[in-house]
Design an enzyme around this catalytic site. Structure first.
Site, PDB file in Angstrom:
ATOM      1  N   LYS A 158      58.534  27.567 -37.169  1.00 30.57           N
ATOM      2  CA  LYS A 158      57.396  27.135 -36.362  1.00 30.57           C
ATOM      3  C   LYS A 158      57.848  26.247 -35.214  1.00 30.57           C
ATOM      4  O   LYS A 158      58.767  25.437 -35.362  1.00 30.57           O
ATOM      5  CB  LYS A 158      56.395  26.338 -37.216  1.00 30.57           C
ATOM      6  CG  LYS A 158      55.715  27.117 -38.312  1.00 30.57           C
ATOM      7  CD  LYS A 158      54.717  26.214 -39.020  1.00 30.57           C
ATOM      8  CE  LYS A 158      53.941  26.942 -40.096  1.00 30.57           C
ATOM      9  NZ  LYS A 158      52.958  26.046 -40.760  1.00 30.57           N
ATOM     10  N   GLY A 165      49.487  30.052 -33.148  1.00 33.64           N
ATOM     11  CA  GLY A 165      50.338  31.135 -33.624  1.00 33.64           C
ATOM     12  C   GLY A 165      51.547  31.431 -32.767  1.00 33.64           C
ATOM     13  O   GLY A 165      52.379  32.267 -33.128  1.00 33.64           O
ATOM     14  N   GLU A 200      59.748  26.154 -42.762  1.00 34.39           N
ATOM     15  CA  GLU A 200      58.958  25.855 -43.944  1.00 34.39           C
ATOM     16  C   GLU A 200      58.942  27.063 -44.880  1.00 34.39           C
ATOM     17  O   GLU A 200      59.180  28.197 -44.457  1.00 34.39           O
ATOM     18  CB  GLU A 200      57.506  25.533 -43.564  1.00 34.39           C
ATOM     19  CG  GLU A 200      57.321  24.190 -42.928  1.00 34.39           C
ATOM     20  CD  GLU A 200      55.856  23.894 -42.639  1.00 34.39           C
ATOM     21  OE1 GLU A 200      55.553  22.718 -42.430  1.00 34.39           O
ATOM     22  OE2 GLU A 200      55.025  24.828 -42.632  1.00 34.39           O
ATOM     23  N   LYS A 201      58.644  26.795 -46.141  1.00 33.42           N
ATOM     24  CA  LYS A 201      58.407  27.862 -47.109  1.00 33.42           C
ATOM     25  C   LYS A 201      57.196  28.667 -46.652  1.00 33.42           C
ATOM     26  O   LYS A 201      56.177  28.108 -46.252  1.00 33.42           O
ATOM     27  CB  LYS A 201      58.139  27.265 -48.491  1.00 33.42           C
ATOM     28  CG  LYS A 201      57.795  28.266 -49.570  1.00 33.42           C
ATOM     29  CD  LYS A 201      58.985  29.118 -49.960  1.00 33.42           C
ATOM     30  CE  LYS A 201      58.636  30.046 -51.119  1.00 33.42           C
ATOM     31  NZ  LYS A 201      59.746  30.976 -51.415  1.00 33.42           N
ATOM     32  N   HIS A 208      43.262  28.711 -45.871  1.00 27.99           N
ATOM     33  CA  HIS A 208      43.366  27.634 -44.890  1.00 27.99           C
ATOM     34  C   HIS A 208      42.200  26.678 -45.154  1.00 27.99           C
ATOM     35  O   HIS A 208      41.049  26.998 -44.893  1.00 27.99           O
ATOM     36  CB  HIS A 208      43.289  28.206 -43.472  1.00 27.99           C
ATOM     37  CG  HIS A 208      43.503  27.200 -42.394  1.00 27.99           C
ATOM     38  ND1 HIS A 208      44.343  27.420 -41.333  1.00 27.99           N
ATOM     39  CD2 HIS A 208      42.998  25.960 -42.197  1.00 27.99           C
ATOM     40  CE1 HIS A 208      44.339  26.358 -40.534  1.00 27.99           C
ATOM     41  NE2 HIS A 208      43.514  25.465 -41.050  1.00 27.99           N
ATOM     42  N   HIS A 235      46.005  33.904 -36.148  1.00 33.50           N
ATOM     43  CA  HIS A 235      45.967  32.450 -36.333  1.00 33.50           C
ATOM     44  C   HIS A 235      44.792  31.795 -35.627  1.00 33.50           C
ATOM     45  O   HIS A 235      44.745  30.565 -35.524  1.00 33.50           O
ATOM     46  CB  HIS A 235      47.286  31.796 -35.897  1.00 33.50           C
ATOM     47  CG  HIS A 235      48.489  32.385 -36.562  1.00 33.50           C
ATOM     48  ND1 HIS A 235      48.830  32.099 -37.869  1.00 33.50           N
ATOM     49  CD2 HIS A 235      49.418  33.271 -36.120  1.00 33.50           C
ATOM     50  CE1 HIS A 235      49.931  32.769 -38.194  1.00 33.50           C
ATOM     51  NE2 HIS A 235      50.306  33.487 -37.151  1.00 33.50           N
ATOM     52  N   GLU A 287      49.127  20.577 -40.405  1.00 23.60           N
ATOM     53  CA  GLU A 287      48.984  19.824 -39.162  1.00 23.60           C
ATOM     54  C   GLU A 287      47.738  18.963 -39.236  1.00 23.60           C
ATOM     55  O   GLU A 287      46.907  19.114 -40.130  1.00 23.60           O
ATOM     56  CB  GLU A 287      48.896  20.747 -37.947  1.00 23.60           C
ATOM     57  CG  GLU A 287      47.653  21.631 -37.914  1.00 23.60           C
ATOM     58  CD  GLU A 287      47.587  22.491 -36.665  1.00 23.60           C
ATOM     59  OE1 GLU A 287      48.354  22.243 -35.712  1.00 23.60           O
ATOM     60  OE2 GLU A 287      46.756  23.419 -36.645  1.00 23.60           O
ATOM     61  N   ARG A 291      40.993  15.443 -32.935  1.00 19.17           N
ATOM     62  CA  ARG A 291      39.829  15.682 -32.077  1.00 19.17           C
ATOM     63  C   ARG A 291      38.709  16.280 -32.911  1.00 19.17           C
ATOM     64  O   ARG A 291      38.874  16.535 -34.110  1.00 19.17           O
ATOM     65  CB  ARG A 291      40.194  16.670 -30.967  1.00 19.17           C
ATOM     66  CG  ARG A 291      40.762  17.980 -31.519  1.00 19.17           C
ATOM     67  CD  ARG A 291      40.870  19.074 -30.497  1.00 19.17           C
ATOM     68  NE  ARG A 291      41.653  20.204 -30.971  1.00 19.17           N
ATOM     69  CZ  ARG A 291      41.219  21.175 -31.754  1.00 19.17           C
ATOM     70  NH1 ARG A 291      39.976  21.146 -32.203  1.00 19.17           N
ATOM     71  NH2 ARG A 291      42.002  22.176 -32.115  1.00 19.17           N
ATOM     72  N   ARG A 337      31.880  32.435 -35.065  1.00 19.50           N
ATOM     73  CA  ARG A 337      32.174  32.225 -33.651  1.00 19.50           C
ATOM     74  C   ARG A 337      31.866  33.520 -32.885  1.00 19.50           C
ATOM     75  O   ARG A 337      32.555  34.525 -33.071  1.00 19.50           O
ATOM     76  CB  ARG A 337      33.637  31.851 -33.448  1.00 19.50           C
ATOM     77  CG  ARG A 337      34.064  30.586 -34.159  1.00 19.50           C
ATOM     78  CD  ARG A 337      35.440  30.168 -33.683  1.00 19.50           C
ATOM     79  NE  ARG A 337      35.978  29.074 -34.482  1.00 19.50           N
ATOM     80  CZ  ARG A 337      37.061  28.374 -34.154  1.00 19.50           C
ATOM     81  NH1 ARG A 337      37.708  28.671 -33.044  1.00 19.50           N
ATOM     82  NH2 ARG A 337      37.495  27.395 -34.931  1.00 19.50           N
TER      83      ARG A 337
END
Length: 448
Positions: A158, A165, A200-201, A208, A235, A287, A291, A337
């Site tokens: 990442k 993404g 990362e793994k 999510h 993503h 993460e 905001r 959305r």
């Protein structure tokens, strides 16, 4: 309390903040590009200032123009909404230097959480569970192989400064790793001007889950429960709901308390969202967004707390209006959305909306800045509105959502409404049985 707030954004979020400010008796100023001169938030604001031509870099990302607009209008605070400058530490610092309040966290906290490597270190220090991986940036293939062997394949590489993404590559074995590392670094450098990456793994079928938090900047923090944002394409979140169908009350309380304590220890001020991957009963930090989130209305629906009011209150020095004991979760909420995109190819569909009719009734909310006759410009994000539905439980919420989607009419352009009309009738979605890969697999299967 502030006398006048400048809203440094556009579209539905600018209108959302404007409404909250008016409810608090605060004067509003909006900035806009020439492309947004006829936008709804411009029409409804007390004052408006044109800050440049359509490209974002010349308008909504132009810090000097926005600061000048504050000085011209006498605005004593700026609400950044989401996107654009909402997580720009330099912007927060410049406003502070001009004695203008940034309605958000400090520049230092934005910097810490904007650097994915430093954010992970900070999360670990604060007692937040993290995904196994490298302690810092990795550029050497040999070091990458050592870390990958230690945590086990598959792994994901990442971008440290990344998002959306970009700069992310999966390596399923050692033969993939070197190419994935080089590709991720190249993409990260091109997209963010920073080619630092970490390993990362890679979790195969996670959900999510994100926790909404608030801090008063003086050592107090609360959480307002979780949102499940697992339905994603590339993503990008498509459908969000609260509470998560995957969690029980004990898990919700455990991760919520961890996050609230971490925010308090950090001395964080304002709204934030701590995001996790969740698999086999375990949470793994990915993460923190410093905001307001696009999906914040589902939290408002189940808590009854206006998050923008709370942001403004905290930024003005009024502290939090609630303690953790005051926060209760009622019913279930889902947000869809609605984008100006082809529902299959997701190609943007700018143009003039010839007819716009929103659903109504108990438990229905539509956040949108568009109207019949409005021309969707081709320069910005394709989000034209959010449909938020609340019910006493998930079954009632889904039934209400199905009805609302069938009432929603947007003519003149293509939108993602037909996709949601499919999803709400899918048995996996009805059962809450999905992960972050479900939607892309579904789309691939239905296209073949």
């Amino acid at each position: 309390m502030f006398q006048k707030i400048l809203i440094a954004n556009r579209g539905e979020i600018a209108l959302r903040v404007l409404r909250a400010a008016k409810e608090l008796g605060i004067q509003t100023v909006v900035v806009h590009s020439t492309a947004d001169a006829d936008a709804m938030h411009v029409r409804l604001a007390d004052e408006s200032v044109c800050i440049g031509p359509p490209p974002s870099r010349d308008s909504y990302l132009n810090i000097h123009q926005i600061v000048a607009a504050c000085e011209i209008t006498g605005a004593d605070a700026v609400h950044p909404g989401y996107g654009f400058l909402s997580e720009n530490a330099k912007f927060a610092d410049i406003l502070a230097a001009h004695n203008i309040t940034f309605i958000g966290p400090t520049g230092d906290h934005i910097r810490i959480m904007g650097d994915k490597i430093e954010a992970k270190r900070t999360a670990k220090r604060l007692g937040i569970p993290v995904v196994p991986g490298s302690d810092g940036a990795i550029s050497d293939p040999a070091e990458a192989k050592r870390v990958a062997a230690e945590i086990g394949y598959p792994v994901i590489i990442k971008a440290s400064a990344g998002g959306g993404g970009r700069g992310m590559k999966v390596a399923r074995d050692e033969s993939d790793l070197e190419v994935a590392l080089a590709t991720a670094r190249s993409e990260a450098g091109a997209a963010f001007g920073d080619d630092a990456v970490y390993i990362e793994k890679y979790l195969e079928k996670p959900r999510h889950i994100e926790i909404q938090v608030f801090g008063d900047g003086m050592g107090k923090g609360v959480h307002l429960g979780e949102r499940d944002c697992s339905l994603q394409r590339r993503h990008q979140k498509v459908w969000e709901e609260a509470n998560s169908p995957a969690l029980n009350s004990a898990e919700r309380t455990r991760i919520g308390e961890i996050c609230a304590n971490a925010i308090a220890d950090l001395g964080y001020s304002g709204a934030g969202t701590i995001e996790f991957l969740y698999e086999n009963g375990e949470f793994y930090f990915i993460e923190m967004n410093t905001r307001l989130q696009v999906e914040h209305p589902v939290t408002e629906a189940i808590t009854g707390i206006d998050l923008v009011h709370e942001q403004i209150r905290v930024a003005s020095g009024g502290g939090l209006s609630v303690t953790q004991d005051d926060i209760h979760f009622n019913g279930h909420a889902i947000e869809c959305r609605i984008n100006a995109e082809d529902p299959r190819t997701f190609t943007p569909s700018p143009g003039t909306i010839t007819h716009f009719h929103t659903p109504g009734g108990l438990g229905i909310r539509v956040d949108s800045g568009v109207y019949s006759g409005y021309k969707i410009p081709p320069y910005y994000d394709s989000l034209i509105g959010k449909l938020i539905v609340h019910g006493r439980n998930r079954v009632e919420c889904m039934m209400r959502l199905r009805r609302a989607l069938n009432e929603f009419v947007v003519d003149g352009i293509k939108t993602t409404l037909p996709l949601f009309q499919e999803l709400v009738n899918n048995p996996d979605i009805a059962n809450g049985d999905y992960d972050i890969h479900w939607l892309e697999k579904y789309l691939a299967k239905t296209e073949s």
